[in-house]
Design a protein around this motif. Structure first.
Motif, PDB file in Angstrom:
ATOM      1  N   LYS A  28       2.499   8.068   4.776  1.00  0.00           N
ATOM      2  CA  LYS A  28       2.990   6.689   4.907  1.00  0.00           C
ATOM      3  C   LYS A  28       3.405   6.348   6.323  1.00  0.00           C
ATOM      4  CE  LYS A  28       6.391   6.740   1.890  1.00  0.00           C
ATOM      5  NZ  LYS A  28       7.728   6.487   1.303  1.00  0.00           N
ATOM      6  N   ASP A  29       3.575   7.374   7.168  1.00  0.00           N
ATOM      7  CA  ASP A  29       3.960   7.105   8.561  1.00  0.00           C
ATOM      8  C   ASP A  29       2.799   7.304   9.532  1.00  0.00           C
ATOM      9  OD1 ASP A  29       3.760   9.771   8.107  1.00  0.00           O
ATOM     10  OD2 ASP A  29       5.604  10.332   9.179  1.00  0.00           O
ATOM     11  N   GLU A  30       1.575   7.459   9.002  1.00  0.00           N
ATOM     12  CA  GLU A  30       0.415   7.531   9.893  1.00  0.00           C
ATOM     13  C   GLU A  30      -0.007   6.110  10.262  1.00  0.00           C
ATOM     14  OE1 GLU A  30      -2.292  11.079   9.436  1.00  0.00           O
ATOM     15  OE2 GLU A  30      -1.818  10.719   7.337  1.00  0.00           O
ATOM     16  N   PRO A  61     -13.635 -10.550  -1.052  1.00  0.00           N
ATOM     17  CA  PRO A  61     -13.327  -9.432  -1.956  1.00  0.00           C
ATOM     18  C   PRO A  61     -13.674  -8.048  -1.397  1.00  0.00           C
ATOM     19  CG  PRO A  61     -14.313 -11.233  -3.191  1.00  0.00           C
ATOM     20  CD  PRO A  61     -14.386 -11.624  -1.755  1.00  0.00           C
ATOM     21  N   ALA A  62     -14.879  -7.878  -0.844  1.00  0.00           N
ATOM     22  CA  ALA A  62     -15.281  -6.545  -0.366  1.00  0.00           C
ATOM     23  C   ALA A  62     -14.284  -5.996   0.648  1.00  0.00           C
ATOM     24  CB  ALA A  62     -16.678  -6.608   0.252  1.00  0.00           C
ATOM     25  N   SER A  63     -13.766  -6.869   1.504  1.00  0.00           N
ATOM     26  CA  SER A  63     -12.807  -6.442   2.530  1.00  0.00           C
ATOM     27  C   SER A  63     -11.587  -5.785   1.909  1.00  0.00           C
ATOM     28  CB  SER A  63     -12.324  -7.639   3.344  1.00  0.00           C
ATOM     29  OG  SER A  63     -13.388  -8.416   3.806  1.00  0.00           O
ATOM     30  N   ALA A  64     -11.126  -6.360   0.792  1.00  0.00           N
ATOM     31  CA  ALA A  64      -9.881  -5.899   0.178  1.00  0.00           C
ATOM     32  C   ALA A  64     -10.022  -4.506  -0.427  1.00  0.00           C
ATOM     33  CB  ALA A  64      -9.433  -6.892  -0.890  1.00  0.00           C
ATOM     34  N   ALA A  65     -11.252  -4.039  -0.596  1.00  0.00           N
ATOM     35  CA  ALA A  65     -11.449  -2.672  -1.082  1.00  0.00           C
ATOM     36  C   ALA A  65     -10.743  -1.682  -0.164  1.00  0.00           C
ATOM     37  CB  ALA A  65     -12.943  -2.344  -1.170  1.00  0.00           C
ATOM     38  N   SER A  66     -10.686  -2.001   1.132  1.00  0.00           N
ATOM     39  CA  SER A  66     -10.038  -1.075   2.068  1.00  0.00           C
ATOM     40  C   SER A  66      -8.537  -0.955   1.768  1.00  0.00           C
ATOM     41  CB  SER A  66     -10.287  -1.508   3.520  1.00  0.00           C
ATOM     42  OG  SER A  66      -9.785  -2.799   3.755  1.00  0.00           O
ATOM     43  N   ILE A  67      -7.896  -2.064   1.420  1.00  0.00           N
ATOM     44  CA  ILE A  67      -6.459  -2.029   1.100  1.00  0.00           C
ATOM     45  C   ILE A  67      -6.229  -1.294  -0.231  1.00  0.00           C
ATOM     46  CG2 ILE A  67      -4.381  -3.415   0.680  1.00  0.00           C
ATOM     47  CD1 ILE A  67      -5.470  -3.678   3.530  1.00  0.00           C
ATOM     48  N   ALA A  68      -7.075  -1.622  -1.216  1.00  0.00           N
ATOM     49  CA  ALA A  68      -6.947  -0.967  -2.524  1.00  0.00           C
ATOM     50  C   ALA A  68      -7.164   0.542  -2.379  1.00  0.00           C
ATOM     51  CB  ALA A  68      -7.946  -1.567  -3.508  1.00  0.00           C
ATOM     52  N   GLY A  69      -8.125   0.919  -1.545  1.00  0.00           N
ATOM     53  CA  GLY A  69      -8.396   2.338  -1.314  1.00  0.00           C
ATOM     54  C   GLY A  69      -7.245   3.014  -0.593  1.00  0.00           C
ATOM     55  N   LEU A  70      -6.674   2.331   0.378  1.00  0.00           N
ATOM     56  CA  LEU A  70      -5.524   2.877   1.113  1.00  0.00           C
ATOM     57  C   LEU A  70      -4.362   3.163   0.158  1.00  0.00           C
ATOM     58  CD1 LEU A  70      -3.881   3.513   3.705  1.00  0.00           C
ATOM     59  CD2 LEU A  70      -3.366   1.062   3.862  1.00  0.00           C
ATOM     60  N   LYS A  71      -4.124   2.232  -0.767  1.00  0.00           N
ATOM     61  CA  LYS A  71      -3.031   2.389  -1.742  1.00  0.00           C
ATOM     62  C   LYS A  71      -3.233   3.693  -2.546  1.00  0.00           C
ATOM     63  CE  LYS A  71      -0.662  -0.810  -4.968  1.00  0.00           C
ATOM     64  NZ  LYS A  71      -0.007   0.129  -5.819  1.00  0.00           N
ATOM     65  N   HIS A  72      -4.470   3.920  -2.999  1.00  0.00           N
ATOM     66  CA  HIS A  72      -4.798   5.175  -3.694  1.00  0.00           C
ATOM     67  C   HIS A  72      -4.456   6.396  -2.838  1.00  0.00           C
ATOM     68  CE1 HIS A  72      -7.576   4.543  -7.267  1.00  0.00           C
ATOM     69  NE2 HIS A  72      -7.198   3.325  -6.952  1.00  0.00           N
ATOM     70  N   ALA A 120       0.819  -1.223   0.000  1.00  0.00           N
ATOM     71  CA  ALA A 120       0.000   0.000   0.000  1.00  0.00           C
ATOM     72  C   ALA A 120       0.851   1.272   0.000  1.00  0.00           C
ATOM     73  CB  ALA A 120      -0.936  -0.012   1.207  1.00  0.00           C
ATOM     74  N   GLY A 121       2.179   1.114   0.072  1.00  0.00           N
ATOM     75  CA  GLY A 121       3.054   2.289   0.066  1.00  0.00           C
ATOM     76  C   GLY A 121       3.289   2.896   1.432  1.00  0.00           C
ATOM     77  N   MET A 122       2.928   2.134   2.484  1.00  0.00           N
ATOM     78  CA  MET A 122       3.072   2.624   3.857  1.00  0.00           C
ATOM     79  C   MET A 122       4.407   2.191   4.457  1.00  0.00           C
ATOM     80  SD  MET A 122      -0.046   3.829   4.915  1.00  0.00           S
ATOM     81  CE  MET A 122       0.169   3.645   6.682  1.00  0.00           C
ATOM     82  N   ASN A 123       4.835   2.870   5.504  1.00  0.00           N
ATOM     83  CA  ASN A 123       5.959   2.374   6.297  1.00  0.00           C
ATOM     84  C   ASN A 123       5.559   1.042   6.934  1.00  0.00           C
ATOM     85  OD1 ASN A 123       7.393   4.618   5.636  1.00  0.00           O
ATOM     86  ND2 ASN A 123       7.284   5.585   7.663  1.00  0.00           N
ATOM     87  N   PRO A 124       6.532   0.114   7.074  1.00  0.00           N
ATOM     88  CA  PRO A 124       6.178  -1.264   7.441  1.00  0.00           C
ATOM     89  C   PRO A 124       5.417  -1.419   8.753  1.00  0.00           C
ATOM     90  CG  PRO A 124       8.582  -0.954   7.318  1.00  0.00           C
ATOM     91  CD  PRO A 124       7.958   0.283   6.772  1.00  0.00           C
ATOM     92  N   ASP A 125       5.689  -0.568   9.737  1.00  0.00           N
ATOM     93  CA  ASP A 125       5.042  -0.778  11.043  1.00  0.00           C
ATOM     94  C   ASP A 125       3.787   0.084  11.234  1.00  0.00           C
ATOM     95  OD1 ASP A 125       6.446   1.521  11.047  1.00  0.00           O
ATOM     96  OD2 ASP A 125       7.413   1.244  13.001  1.00  0.00           O
ATOM     97  N   CYS A 126       3.254   0.621  10.129  1.00  0.00           N
ATOM     98  CA  CYS A 126       2.144   1.577  10.277  1.00  0.00           C
ATOM     99  C   CYS A 126       0.775   1.025   9.897  1.00  0.00           C
ATOM    100  CB  CYS A 126       2.428   2.835   9.461  1.00  0.00           C
ATOM    101  SG  CYS A 126       3.728   3.827  10.204  1.00  0.00           S
ATOM    102  N   LEU A 127       0.738  -0.194   9.328  1.00  0.00           N
ATOM    103  CA  LEU A 127      -0.558  -0.722   8.878  1.00  0.00           C
ATOM    104  C   LEU A 127      -1.030  -1.865   9.780  1.00  0.00           C
ATOM    105  CD1 LEU A 127      -2.890  -0.808   6.872  1.00  0.00           C
ATOM    106  CD2 LEU A 127      -1.544  -2.394   5.481  1.00  0.00           C
ATOM    107  N   PHE A 128      -2.292  -1.770  10.188  1.00  0.00           N
ATOM    108  CA  PHE A 128      -2.915  -2.775  11.055  1.00  0.00           C
ATOM    109  C   PHE A 128      -4.170  -3.311  10.387  1.00  0.00           C
ATOM    110  CE2 PHE A 128      -0.442   0.153  13.512  1.00  0.00           C
ATOM    111  CZ  PHE A 128       0.168  -0.615  14.503  1.00  0.00           C
ATOM    112  N   LEU A 129      -4.281  -4.641  10.323  1.00  0.00           N
ATOM    113  CA  LEU A 129      -5.432  -5.265   9.665  1.00  0.00           C
ATOM    114  C   LEU A 129      -6.366  -5.868  10.715  1.00  0.00           C
ATOM    115  CD1 LEU A 129      -3.541  -7.110   6.770  1.00  0.00           C
ATOM    116  CD2 LEU A 129      -4.449  -4.761   6.807  1.00  0.00           C
TER     117      LEU A 129
END
Ligand SMILES: [Zn+2]
Length: 449
Positions: free
Chosen positions: A399-401, A379-390, A105-114
């Motif tokens: 990227k550090d939030e 599939p619907a869940s993954a919309a959140s990751i795809a949206g985050l990437k945008h 998603a282009g984030m810093n590695p420790d910044c994303l929580f699923l």
């Protein structure tokens, strides 16, 4: 009405604001037809003075209400007595810090929580809402219940219904049916009635039948369901060491989750239990992007509870005139007239929220990444990751939030989408099976490639 109780129901229409007892079964304001909210008389509830106090419940988890990921926060949704509360062990979910998906998603590695809501008993976030709604159903002594759905709602409802000893009926149309989810409803013992008509016909029939036979309706209008869904945010906060993320990213379909999350944060802020309300991003699929279009192009806003109904009416009239039917592989968010639209607008106002839409291709690629590096999702869940990437690409989310993405359902909910993506090499992460002759040397060669 309702000032002597802990909770009451209230119409969200600012010109109506009718109040109803928590023991009434309504789902829409009988005076004006608007959505109902559950409101609390907080001074009658023993709310802890800090969120970390809820941690003590975990040490007492042999008590089913303390084990429940919904009811261990019960003071924050105190609308029914403990003796009526229903739990099947919902909410034992995981908030996973995932470096690989962060990188995608282009984030810093420790910044994303699923937030894996697929770990719920029926495999989706709906169990949070059903635990709350069935507690209300028990409180009003309902004997039977019904919903129109071919998806996660029917699966979750059927499971809670047999647990509570209620008869359940699922209405389905003759259109597209998600068999992965419908199979659960049949297995959990629901009566399934297939109507010759589309989903709108089913919705109309189920409401008429419920009114006539006194069945308890468990569709998205039910305001008690949203109270249960608030707890998804409490668990994110809990698993982040009782701190809030900077952003919550959630798929947008009928908009129940975004509505519930905004209400949760608003209440926590008002109670002084959090200092900062996270921002929220709601992600549509491009084939079902009513919210995106209304908010970003038609400039529809909450407007301090005075939503411009004319914009919505014009928009829906145009959908009807064009005979528009939403289309996305993410069936759980394939909705063009979201029931909780106005409550979602309130959440956007509360959380300084934004809305985006992503393509099916982006959804499927993101889903494959969550599968390959995480616990998987529907599939619907993954919309959140795809949206985050945008949003990271656009510089809206830094990227550090610290970002929490809600993954709403289990990967086995919709295996067809997964199999098709991989077997036909449709996407950049496709992992198709390899044909091999029935020959040891050839097989070994393939594995050592
Ligand atoms: Zn009203």
């Amino acid at each position: 009405m309702g000032m002597t109780e802990t909770a009451f129901q209230m119409c969200i229409n600012p010109d109506c604001r009718s109040r109803f007892d928590r023991g009434q079964v309504l789902f829409k304001c009988p005076n004006c037809g608007e959505l109902l909210d559950i409101q609390y008389n907080w001074d009658k509830i023993a709310v802890p003075d800090k969120l970390s106090s809820f941690a003590a419940r975990w040490a007492n988890r042999q008590n089913p209400l303390d084990f429940s990921g919904v009811w261990r926060f019960r003071e924050l949704l105190d609308f029914c007595p403990d003796t009526r509360k229903v739990t099947i062990g919902e909410g034992q979910t995981i908030l996973e810090q995932n470096c690989a998906v962060a990188n995608y998603a282009g984030m810093n590695p420790d910044c994303l929580f699923l937030q894996y809501e697929g770990l719920n008993p029926s495999g989706s976030f709906k169990d949070n809402g059903m635990a709350a709604a069935f507690s209300h159903a028990k409180m009003v002594q309902a004997k039977s219940c019904a919903c129109a759905s071919t998806g996660n709602t029917s699966a979750s409802m059927s499971l809670y219904a047999h647990t509570c000893g209620l008869k359940s009926t699922v209405f389905i149309g003759s259109g597209r049916i998600a068999f992965g989810k419908l199979s659960q409803a049949m297995d959990y013992g629901a009566q399934t009635i297939q109507i010759r008509g589309d989903f709108d016909d089913c919705m109309a029939q189920v409401q008429a039948v419920c009114a006539k036979l006194g069945l308890y309706l468990l569709n998205s209008l039910n305001p008690f369901r949203l109270e249960g869904q608030k707890t998804i945010m409490y668990r994110i906060i809990e698993q982040m060491g009782w701190s809030v993320p900077d952003w919550v990213v959630v798929p947008g379909g009928n908009l129940g989750n975004s509505s519930a999350f905004g209400k949760a944060f608003l209440e926590l802020k008002e109670l002084g239990l959090i200092q900062q309300i996270p921002r929220m991003a709601i992600i549509n699929a491009t084939g079902a992007d009513t919210l995106t279009d209304l908010v970003n192009n038609k400039k529809l806003t909450w407007n301090d509870s005075r939503v411009d109904q004319k914009i919505i009416d014009r928009y829906y009239a145009d959908l009807t005139a064009r005979n528009f039917s939403p289309h996305t592989c993410a069936s759980a968010i394939e909705i063009s007239r979201p029931v909780n639209l106005k409550k979602c607008l309130r959440s956007i106002a509360v959380c300084d929220g934004i809305v985006r839409a992503v393509t099916d291709e982006e959804i499927c690629d993101a889903k494959a990444v969550v599968g390959k590096y995480g616990l998987g999702c529907e599939p619907a869940s993954a919309a959140s990751i795809a949206g985050l990437k945008h949003l990271v690409e656009q510089g809206v989310i830094g990227k550090d939030e610290r970002v929490a993405c809600v993954l709403t359902g289990h990967p086995l909910k919709d295996p067809n989408v997964t199999v098709n993506y991989h077997k036909d090499s449709l996407g950049q992460f496709s992992n198709p099976p390899i044909e091999a002759p029935n020959d040891l040397d050839e097989i070994i060669k393939l594995i050592q490639q």
